[in-house]
Design a protein around this motif. Structure first.
Motif, PDB file in Angstrom:
ATOM      1  N   VAL A   1     -15.083   2.027  30.263  1.00 32.29           N
ATOM      2  CA  VAL A   1     -16.212   2.874  29.884  1.00 32.29           C
ATOM      3  C   VAL A   1     -16.776   3.576  31.122  1.00 32.29           C
ATOM      4  CG1 VAL A   1     -18.574   2.853  29.023  1.00 32.29           C
ATOM      5  CG2 VAL A   1     -16.816   1.579  27.820  1.00 32.29           C
ATOM      6  N   PHE A   2     -16.820   2.873  32.244  1.00 30.01           N
ATOM      7  CA  PHE A   2     -17.333   3.530  33.448  1.00 30.01           C
ATOM      8  C   PHE A   2     -16.413   4.658  33.893  1.00 30.01           C
ATOM      9  CE2 PHE A   2     -17.461   4.489  37.876  1.00 30.01           C
ATOM     10  CZ  PHE A   2     -18.799   4.775  38.045  1.00 30.01           C
ATOM     11  N   TYR A   3     -15.112   4.352  34.048  1.00 29.60           N
ATOM     12  CA  TYR A   3     -14.223   5.342  34.651  1.00 29.60           C
ATOM     13  C   TYR A   3     -13.949   6.532  33.737  1.00 29.60           C
ATOM     14  CZ  TYR A   3     -13.448   2.302  38.629  1.00 29.60           C
ATOM     15  OH  TYR A   3     -13.639   1.549  39.755  1.00 29.60           O
ATOM     16  N   THR A   4     -14.252   6.407  32.437  1.00 28.92           N
ATOM     17  CA  THR A   4     -14.133   7.578  31.572  1.00 28.92           C
ATOM     18  C   THR A   4     -15.492   8.246  31.367  1.00 28.92           C
ATOM     19  OG1 THR A   4     -14.399   6.219  29.612  1.00 28.92           O
ATOM     20  CG2 THR A   4     -12.142   6.703  30.286  1.00 28.92           C
ATOM     21  N   GLY A   5     -16.515   7.772  32.071  1.00 25.03           N
ATOM     22  CA  GLY A   5     -17.835   8.395  31.950  1.00 25.03           C
ATOM     23  C   GLY A   5     -18.424   8.292  30.555  1.00 25.03           C
ATOM     24  N   ALA A   6     -18.034   7.252  29.812  1.00 23.94           N
ATOM     25  CA  ALA A   6     -18.480   7.155  28.425  1.00 23.94           C
ATOM     26  C   ALA A   6     -19.901   6.605  28.310  1.00 23.94           C
ATOM     27  CB  ALA A   6     -17.511   6.278  27.623  1.00 23.94           C
ATOM     28  N   TYR A   7     -20.530   6.308  29.453  1.00 25.35           N
ATOM     29  CA  TYR A   7     -21.907   5.795  29.427  1.00 25.35           C
ATOM     30  C   TYR A   7     -22.929   6.927  29.473  1.00 25.35           C
ATOM     31  CZ  TYR A   7     -21.452   6.911  34.343  1.00 25.35           C
ATOM     32  OH  TYR A   7     -21.230   7.566  35.508  1.00 25.35           O
ATOM     33  N   LYS A   8     -22.443   8.144  29.652  1.00 21.02           N
ATOM     34  CA  LYS A   8     -23.359   9.264  29.867  1.00 21.02           C
ATOM     35  C   LYS A   8     -24.144   9.579  28.601  1.00 21.02           C
ATOM     36  CE  LYS A   8     -20.733  11.232  33.635  1.00 21.02           C
ATOM     37  NZ  LYS A   8     -21.556  12.185  34.372  1.00 21.02           N
ATOM     38  N   PRO A   9     -25.266  10.312  28.733  1.00 21.09           N
ATOM     39  CA  PRO A   9     -26.085  10.622  27.566  1.00 21.09           C
ATOM     40  C   PRO A   9     -25.249  11.191  26.430  1.00 21.09           C
ATOM     41  CG  PRO A   9     -27.111  11.479  29.556  1.00 21.09           C
ATOM     42  CD  PRO A   9     -25.787  10.931  29.958  1.00 21.09           C
ATOM     43  N   PRO A  10     -25.519  10.859  25.185  1.00 22.51           N
ATOM     44  CA  PRO A  10     -26.642  10.028  24.731  1.00 22.51           C
ATOM     45  C   PRO A  10     -26.311   8.534  24.663  1.00 22.51           C
ATOM     46  CG  PRO A  10     -25.480  10.932  22.859  1.00 22.51           C
ATOM     47  CD  PRO A  10     -24.724  11.371  24.083  1.00 22.51           C
ATOM     48  N   ARG A  11     -25.356   8.047  25.418  1.00 20.06           N
ATOM     49  CA  ARG A  11     -24.905   6.658  25.253  1.00 20.06           C
ATOM     50  C   ARG A  11     -25.512   5.727  26.290  1.00 20.06           C
ATOM     51  NH1 ARG A  11     -20.609  10.043  24.295  1.00 20.06           N
ATOM     52  NH2 ARG A  11     -19.836   9.952  22.153  1.00 20.06           N
ATOM     53  N   GLU A  12     -26.567   6.151  27.023  1.00 23.05           N
ATOM     54  CA  GLU A  12     -27.083   5.321  28.121  1.00 23.05           C
ATOM     55  C   GLU A  12     -27.464   3.925  27.656  1.00 23.05           C
ATOM     56  OE1 GLU A  12     -28.639   8.170  26.982  1.00 23.05           O
ATOM     57  OE2 GLU A  12     -29.864   9.016  28.611  1.00 23.05           O
ATOM     58  N   PHE A  13     -28.225   3.871  26.555  1.00 21.21           N
ATOM     59  CA  PHE A  13     -28.751   2.555  26.183  1.00 21.21           C
ATOM     60  C   PHE A  13     -27.650   1.636  25.684  1.00 21.21           C
ATOM     61  CE2 PHE A  13     -31.168  -0.563  23.669  1.00 21.21           C
ATOM     62  CZ  PHE A  13     -31.894  -1.078  24.715  1.00 21.21           C
ATOM     63  N   ASN A  14     -26.617   2.224  25.083  1.00 21.80           N
ATOM     64  CA  ASN A  14     -25.521   1.366  24.628  1.00 21.80           C
ATOM     65  C   ASN A  14     -24.800   0.733  25.818  1.00 21.80           C
ATOM     66  OD1 ASN A  14     -24.571   0.267  22.334  1.00 21.80           O
ATOM     67  ND2 ASN A  14     -23.032   1.825  21.923  1.00 21.80           N
ATOM     68  N   TRP A  15     -24.784   1.427  26.937  1.00 16.59           N
ATOM     69  CA  TRP A  15     -24.241   0.848  28.172  1.00 16.59           C
ATOM     70  C   TRP A  15     -25.090  -0.369  28.587  1.00 16.59           C
ATOM     71  CZ3 TRP A  15     -20.346   1.039  31.774  1.00 16.59           C
ATOM     72  CH2 TRP A  15     -20.626   0.546  33.054  1.00 16.59           C
ATOM     73  N   VAL A  16     -26.402  -0.238  28.474  1.00 20.86           N
ATOM     74  CA  VAL A  16     -27.295  -1.345  28.836  1.00 20.86           C
ATOM     75  C   VAL A  16     -27.016  -2.553  27.932  1.00 20.86           C
ATOM     76  CG1 VAL A  16     -29.702  -2.088  29.013  1.00 20.86           C
ATOM     77  CG2 VAL A  16     -29.059   0.230  29.693  1.00 20.86           C
ATOM     78  N   ILE A  17     -26.877  -2.279  26.621  1.00 23.59           N
ATOM     79  CA  ILE A  17     -26.540  -3.372  25.694  1.00 23.59           C
ATOM     80  C   ILE A  17     -25.210  -3.989  26.099  1.00 23.59           C
ATOM     81  CG2 ILE A  17     -26.022  -3.954  23.283  1.00 23.59           C
ATOM     82  CD1 ILE A  17     -27.735  -1.499  22.507  1.00 23.59           C
ATOM     83  N   GLY A  18     -24.284  -3.137  26.533  1.00 23.57           N
ATOM     84  CA  GLY A  18     -22.978  -3.622  26.979  1.00 23.57           C
ATOM     85  C   GLY A  18     -23.093  -4.551  28.175  1.00 23.57           C
ATOM     86  N   VAL A  19     -23.957  -4.222  29.123  1.00 18.67           N
ATOM     87  CA  VAL A  19     -24.150  -5.100  30.285  1.00 18.67           C
ATOM     88  C   VAL A  19     -24.699  -6.456  29.822  1.00 18.67           C
ATOM     89  CG1 VAL A  19     -25.454  -5.408  32.431  1.00 18.67           C
ATOM     90  CG2 VAL A  19     -24.444  -3.201  31.909  1.00 18.67           C
ATOM     91  N   ALA A  20     -25.616  -6.417  28.841  1.00 17.14           N
ATOM     92  CA  ALA A  20     -26.139  -7.672  28.287  1.00 17.14           C
ATOM     93  C   ALA A  20     -25.013  -8.468  27.627  1.00 17.14           C
ATOM     94  CB  ALA A  20     -27.251  -7.376  27.276  1.00 17.14           C
ATOM     95  N   LEU A  21     -24.138  -7.787  26.892  1.00 14.13           N
ATOM     96  CA  LEU A  21     -23.028  -8.475  26.224  1.00 14.13           C
ATOM     97  C   LEU A  21     -22.056  -9.076  27.240  1.00 14.13           C
ATOM     98  CD1 LEU A  21     -22.357  -6.089  23.222  1.00 14.13           C
ATOM     99  CD2 LEU A  21     -22.838  -8.528  23.057  1.00 14.13           C
ATOM    100  N   LEU A  22     -21.849  -8.376  28.352  1.00 19.36           N
ATOM    101  CA  LEU A  22     -20.997  -8.917  29.415  1.00 19.36           C
ATOM    102  C   LEU A  22     -21.590 -10.223  29.946  1.00 19.36           C
ATOM    103  CD1 LEU A  22     -18.644  -8.405  31.607  1.00 19.36           C
ATOM    104  CD2 LEU A  22     -20.503  -7.580  33.030  1.00 19.36           C
ATOM    105  N   THR A  23     -22.902 -10.198  30.208  1.00 13.43           N
ATOM    106  CA  THR A  23     -23.580 -11.408  30.701  1.00 13.43           C
ATOM    107  C   THR A  23     -23.424 -12.554  29.714  1.00 13.43           C
ATOM    108  OG1 THR A  23     -25.206  -9.856  31.585  1.00 13.43           O
ATOM    109  CG2 THR A  23     -25.739 -12.204  31.725  1.00 13.43           C
ATOM    110  N   ILE A  24     -23.634 -12.262  28.426  1.00 12.81           N
ATOM    111  CA  ILE A  24     -23.537 -13.300  27.407  1.00 12.81           C
ATOM    112  C   ILE A  24     -22.117 -13.847  27.306  1.00 12.81           C
ATOM    113  CG2 ILE A  24     -23.790 -13.788  24.948  1.00 12.81           C
ATOM    114  CD1 ILE A  24     -26.031 -11.783  24.884  1.00 12.81           C
ATOM    115  N   THR A  25     -21.131 -12.954  27.499  1.00 14.60           N
ATOM    116  CA  THR A  25     -19.742 -13.415  27.463  1.00 14.60           C
ATOM    117  C   THR A  25     -19.503 -14.470  28.545  1.00 14.60           C
ATOM    118  OG1 THR A  25     -19.087 -11.240  26.681  1.00 14.60           O
ATOM    119  CG2 THR A  25     -17.343 -12.661  27.515  1.00 14.60           C
ATOM    120  N   PHE A  26     -19.998 -14.192  29.754  1.00 17.46           N
ATOM    121  CA  PHE A  26     -19.884 -15.176  30.829  1.00 17.46           C
ATOM    122  C   PHE A  26     -20.575 -16.481  30.434  1.00 17.46           C
ATOM    123  CE2 PHE A  26     -19.216 -11.446  33.713  1.00 17.46           C
ATOM    124  CZ  PHE A  26     -18.054 -11.889  34.304  1.00 17.46           C
TER     125      PHE A  26
END
Lengths: 257, 277
Positions: A127-152
């Motif tokens: 998602v980072f290297y394809t720039g898929a976090y850019k607007p309007p998807r900013e907040f979904n990236w934040v949710i994704g970071v939370a999901l990464l943490t929860i996965t750990f």
């Protein structure tokens, strides 16, 4: 044979499950997406480029798939696993040696867990290297970071459950790290351990986190994540020039006001 | 109310509305052409079948692994017998590696916390839409990522080696950047006139200030180099910085997993393996 299949397909039960026949026409292909719980997470049509495997590598889908696989194998293990310091280790030994497919299911659970950690991390990189976090998807990236943490955390809380030397000392290291939190380190460690040392309280706490709390949290955040993918314009497609604002963004409320 | 209306009709009418809105020609056209990537194709079957095959393939590979490789199960937990070394699961070994080089509150809590906050902040720093959906954004993207990966790896490996092999003079076998700074500051204090160098000040410098300085120096210098060398814009600098994070995670995890054995000392992977059994 053909007659039997035709009869099965004509029964009230079958027709109540599959209202349409096998989707072959454009109309029925639309209907199968709209009328299915799992598939309606997709749009009815996608750009051809979204079906290219090398764009996403299917990593988001595989992450969910791992979660489903872990739920199924996890429930199987729960039938035999006893979350007590006396029995935990021996129930794992029992699963491995006595339960039909026990060793296989435990292996699958373990490798899928490692697989999920790797896949979720790779999904973030994609998602980072394809720039898929850019607007309007900013907040979904934040949710994704939370999901990464929860996965750990999901993987780590499961690590204690076999109650072997590997588990015990990994959790000792991990909770000592948490105990190094500035100002509230002792409280954090007490909270993680449910006491002063790793013991029965720790096991119950981590078991509950592993099988109830964190999976539920994951489901809630995943639902939000998928819902936002749909609301934010489905899978990202190339934007070559900067547009001031994409259509429908910022939210509709402002336009109505 | 429409409750009397049969389910089938309702679904069908939704379909009809949607189709007339989305499809330019509702005439049957079973196979889409290959050329235009923006052309819309039906999710069923063109996406669903890929997902289905992917899921089967992945299940097959995992099953194969589960048949031939057993999940580890060591002996029963024993609080009285500490394994040497005691290690966290592999995905936390990068953090455990950091613990060897700086204050444990910094390595175990503050750095991972900061990493998560900085990751979450990425879209709010790089908020232009240009480049969405394009691998590596521009022709500069791949070279920047490769350079960043190499640059970060050299720094990480170099610092780890220095911390392992830089010996503290005079003392009994201590090594590392932190201990050397402590040694210098202590000898300064003993030389007289530096009374403010209390133990906590010394530890603050060796365990906090110097590691933070180094951890900021690497990405800052990287960003400057990328900006100068490639005339990079915000997105391209971020590609460099994100790769700094990925490379650090990979290098620290690999070193922590495969190169740390007894006493958390550096050794070759096969020596680590022997120590674990």
């Amino acid at each position: 044979m053909g007659a039997i299949i035709r009869w099965v397909k004509s029964t009230r039960l079958f027709r109540s499950i599959y209202r349409e026949g096998y989707p072959t026409t454009p109309r029925t292909r639309v209907a199968v997406i709209l009328n299915s719980l799992a598939l309606h997470l997709h749009p009815v049509r996608v750009p051809r480029r979204a079906t290219r495997v090398t764009y996403t590598w299917g990593l988001g889908g595989l992450s969910v798939y791992m979660f489903v696989l872990l739920t199924i194998t996890g429930v199987f293990l729960m039938w035999y696993y006893i979350p007590s310091t006396q029995d935990a280790y021996w129930s794992i030994r029992f699963i491995e040696s006595e339960v039909t497919f026990g060793q296989f299911m435990r292996n699958l659970h373990r490798w899928a867990a490692h697989g999920m950690v790797i896949i979720v991390f790779l999904h973030m990189c994609r998602v980072f290297y394809t720039g898929a976090y850019k607007p309007p998807r900013e907040f979904n990236w934040v949710i994704g970071v939370a999901l990464l943490t929860i996965t750990f955390l999901l993987s780590f809380t499961g690590y204690l459950l076999p109650w072997d030397q590997l588990a015990y000392w990994a959790i000792t290291v991990g909770t000592n790290m948490g105990g190094a939190t500035p100002f509230i380190g002792d409280q954090v460690r007490r909270m993680l351990l449910g006491g002063l040392d790793i013991g029965q309280a720790t096991l119950v706490r981590w078991y509950t986190l592993h099988v109830i709390f964190l999976p539920l949290l994951t489901i809630v955040l995943m639902s939000l994540h998928f819902w936002r993918v749909r609301k934010d314009g489905n899978i990202s497609t190339p934007v070559l020039e900067d547009e001031p604002e994409p259509p429908g963004y910022p939210p509709v409320i402002e336009q109505e006001g | 109310m429409t409750t009397a209306q049969p389910q089938e009709d309702r679904a069908a009418s939704r379909v009809a509305v949607l189709e007339s809105a989305a499809a330019p020609s509702p005439a049957a056209r079973p196979r889409p052409s290959q050329e235009n990537p923006d052309e819309k194709v039906h999710t069923w079957p063109y996406l669903v079948r890929i997902e289905f095959v992917g899921a089967l393939l992945y299940l097959f590979l995992l099953s194969l692994m589960s048949v031939f490789v057993d999940a580890p199960l060591a002996s029963l937990a024993n609080p009285d017998v500490t394994p040497n070394p005691a290690k966290a699961p592999w995905y936390f070994l990068g953090l455990q590696e950091l613990l060897l080089h700086m204050d444990k509150a910094l390595a175990g809590v503050i750095v991972p916390g900061a990493v998560l906050v900085l990751l979450a902040a990425i879209p709010y720093v790089d908020h232009r839409r240009k480049g969405t959906g394009i691998w590596f954004y521009s022709p500069k993207g791949v070279p920047i990522a490769l350079f960043s990966f190499a640059y970060t790896s050299v720094w990480n490996v170099g610092l780890i080696l220095v911390d392992q092999f830089l010996m503290v003079p005079g003392e009994q076998g201590g090594h590392g950047i932190g201990p050397i700074i402590r040694y210098w500051l202590h000898s300064l204090r003993q030389g007289g006139g530096y009374g403010f160098l209390t133990d906590s000040v010394v530890n603050g410098i060796a365990g906090w200030i110097v590691p933070i300085f180094i951890m900021l120096l690497i990405p800052t210098s990287l960003a400057l180099i990328v900006r100068r060398r490639w005339q990079a814009d915000t997105r391209e600098v971020l590609i460099g910085l994100f790769t700094f994070f990925v490379a650090s995670f990979v290098v620290l995890t690999v070193v922590g997993t495969a190169f740390r054995g007894e006493g958390m000392n550096l050794m070759w992977p096969w020596q680590v393996k022997q120590a674990n059994h």
